[in-house]
Design an enzyme around this catalytic site. Structure first.
Site, PDB file in Angstrom:
ATOM      1  CE1 TYR A 148      49.031  38.252  44.296  1.00 40.10           C
ATOM      2  CE2 TYR A 148      50.312  36.235  44.118  1.00 40.10           C
ATOM      3  CZ  TYR A 148      49.386  37.121  43.593  1.00 40.10           C
ATOM      4  OH  TYR A 148      48.843  36.871  42.365  1.00 40.10           O
TER       5      TYR A 148
ATOM      6  NE  ARG B 157      46.309  36.736  41.293  1.00 41.85           N
ATOM      7  CZ  ARG B 157      45.743  35.558  41.524  1.00 41.85           C
ATOM      8  NH1 ARG B 157      44.450  35.491  41.806  1.00 41.85           N
ATOM      9  NH2 ARG B 157      46.451  34.447  41.491  1.00 41.85           N
TER      10      ARG B 157
ATOM     11  CE  LYS C 107      50.021  32.846  34.949  1.00 40.29           C
ATOM     12  NZ  LYS C 107      50.483  34.175  35.362  1.00 40.29           N
TER      13      LYS C 107
ATOM     14  NE  ARG D 103      46.607  34.000  37.806  1.00 44.21           N
ATOM     15  CZ  ARG D 103      46.445  32.899  38.531  1.00 44.21           C
ATOM     16  NH1 ARG D 103      45.253  32.310  38.581  1.00 44.21           N
ATOM     17  NH2 ARG D 103      47.447  32.382  39.205  1.00 44.21           N
TER      18      ARG D 103
ATOM     19  CG  HIS E 102      49.227  31.921  43.782  1.00 45.06           C
ATOM     20  ND1 HIS E 102      48.859  33.217  43.553  1.00 45.06           N
ATOM     21  CD2 HIS E 102      49.259  31.787  45.134  1.00 45.06           C
ATOM     22  CE1 HIS E 102      48.693  33.839  44.694  1.00 45.06           C
ATOM     23  NE2 HIS E 102      48.931  32.999  45.676  1.00 45.06           N
TER      24      HIS E 102
END
Length: 472
Positions: A416, A384, A317, A287, A407
């Site tokens: 994704y 990403r 995050k 990110r 994640h």
């Protein structure tokens, strides 16, 4: 960012370590928020016990209780007007709701109100007025959006531990709520729902609903936004291929060759920092924020970093992790360990408060600005997505790829994989077929070699026999 220092709410969070999450989705954020609300509620209930012990010690015939996020006073009082006296005693136990929130500020107010009510009971001067009948709650005026937005931060951090991560989240909620609402409008569920309805783009509507939901939760505004809670199915992204990514890095140098002479000497080399950021996003699937929040520059340049990992800080995050590169060769090709670029990074973040959400956002916006400036037709986050797709094509297990991106497997597969375009699918299938063909060729080669080996063995045996006959 407003900074209250160690206020009573943040002191109450001091012993809480927010659950680590590799899920950057709304679900992951919601689970962390729920943990913090439960922690604060436990603190409130503990303080509530202490208040009731003090009231009992003072022989005050009133207790305080919590119900559905509010504090109530419980006491035996004269029969309320219009109520029936079933037992004929002229008295009955009541729970009085005075619109006091069940938080640390509310506890102080509730204790004061309990002592005041206790005095009226002791003096036998209690009367049912608007305050105790609850009519004052009905009379209260609605606040405007502008008034509540000014108080949003204070209310939000009464139920959230103040960290770099939570300040970024708050800024996300605050900025979107402010962007899509009118400060003069009353903060009612009808006006807020109407504001969301006016938004044309589905993703903007989804993000606004998330923000307004947090806003309403902070101010106990009853609203149903469930119809906007589902992530939109379609969105357009231009996921670059490896070739396009490689071409993209050269556009920075094209900019250098084509720009005019009127360049501020202080920033004439700044393009190199943004070129470095581009390369890092492509190699690690980071990110953009993860480049600027407390980067471990020493580790990145260290000889001990044999795996060439980038350390993502715990304030990011989804917490800390070490991201592994895909296409290590790009690290050399893009010159990503050049100390000059890392000095530029250190200078860029030293000029900012890199714990401040707004300052970090400025750097992230600068990355996007450079993508547009040099004419790229994809965005930083698309790199990403490209990383995730490349990992899939290379046959990297989903769990390993998801962990590397920071994640959950659920987010990896649901989010994704949505960007796996027809071209990408063709590439994946062709590569898989190529691998299959390679395997078949190897098998055929092995069969041929075995046959040649057998043939050689027969010839050796034949020669041995001839030698035996010759010497016999």
């Amino acid at each position: 960012m407003h900074n209250q220092g160690k206020d009573k709410y943040q002191q109450a969070f001091a012993d809480l370590e927010p659950i680590s999450s590799t899920d950057g989705s709304f679900l992951g954020s919601s689970l962390q928020a729920q943990q913090q609300r439960e922690h604060m509620r436990a603190k409130v209930l503990l303080e509530l016990e202490k208040i009731n012990l003090r009231l009992k010690s003072a022989k005050t015939k009133v207790t305080v209780r919590e119900s559905n996020g509010s504090l109530q006073l419980r006491a035996t009082l004269p029969i309320k007007p219009g109520d029936r006296d079933k037992n004929g005693t002229g008295r009955k136990q009541y729970n009085l709701s005075l619109n006091i929130p069940a938080n640390l500020d509310g506890l102080k107010t509730a204790e004061e109100e309990a002592y005041e009510l206790g005095k009226l009971i002791a003096r036998k001067t209690f009367e049912w007025n608007d305050k105790y009948l609850g009519n004052e709650i009905i009379k209260k005026d609605f606040k405007t959006m502008g008034e509540l937005l000014n108080k949003f931060e204070d209310e939000y951090f009464k139920t959230h531990k103040r960290t770099t991560k939570s300040e970024h989240t708050f800024f996300y909620y605050f900025s979107r709520t402010k962007r899509f609402t009118n400060p003069q409008d009353l903060a009612t569920s009808e006006n807020l729902t109407s504001a969301i309805e006016k938004i044309d783009k589905e993703w903007a509507k989804y993000n606004a609903a998330r923000a307004i939901s947090a806003f309403c939760q902070a101010f106990k505004i009853d609203i149903d936004l469930s119809q906007y809670s589902k992530m939109p199915e379609k969105n357009s992204r231009n996921i670059p291929t490896d070739g396009e990514i490689f071409e993209g890095i050269s556009k920075f140098e094209e900019y250098l060759n084509n720009r005019g002479n009127q360049v501020n000497p202080d920033v004439k080399d700044s393009w190199q920092l943004w070129r470095w950021a581009y390369g890092m996003l492509a190699v690690f699937g980071l990110r953009p924020r993860e480049l600027f929040i407390k980067p471990d520059i020493d580790w990145w340049l260290s000889e001990e970093n044999v795996d060439l990992t980038w350390k993502v800080h715990k304030d990011c995050k989804t917490g800390e992790r070490q991201a592994l590169p895909l296409h290590k060769q790009w690290i050399l090709d893009f010159d990503l360990r050049n100390p000059k670029y890392l000095e530029m990074l250190a200078t860029a973040i030293s000029k900012k408060d890199n714990t401040n959400h707004a300052e970090i956002t400025t750097l992230i916006q600068r990355v996007s600005w450079w993508f547009r400036k040099i004419g790229l037709d994809f965005k930083p986050y698309d790199l990403r997505h490209a990383w995730a797709i490349r990992a899939h094509i290379l046959g990297i297990p989903i769990k390993a790829a998801a962990d590397n991106l920071g994640h959950s497997v659920q987010v990896h597969t649901q989010t994704y994989q949505r960007w796996f375009s027809l071209d990408m699918r063709k590439l994946a299938i062709n590569q898989a077929l190529t691998k299959k063909n390679e395997v078949e060729l190897i098998k055929e080669e092995n069969t041929r070699l075995r046959m040649e080996n057998e043939k050689l063995k027969l010839e050796v045996d034949k020669l041995k026999m001839e030698l035996v006959y010759k010497h016999s």
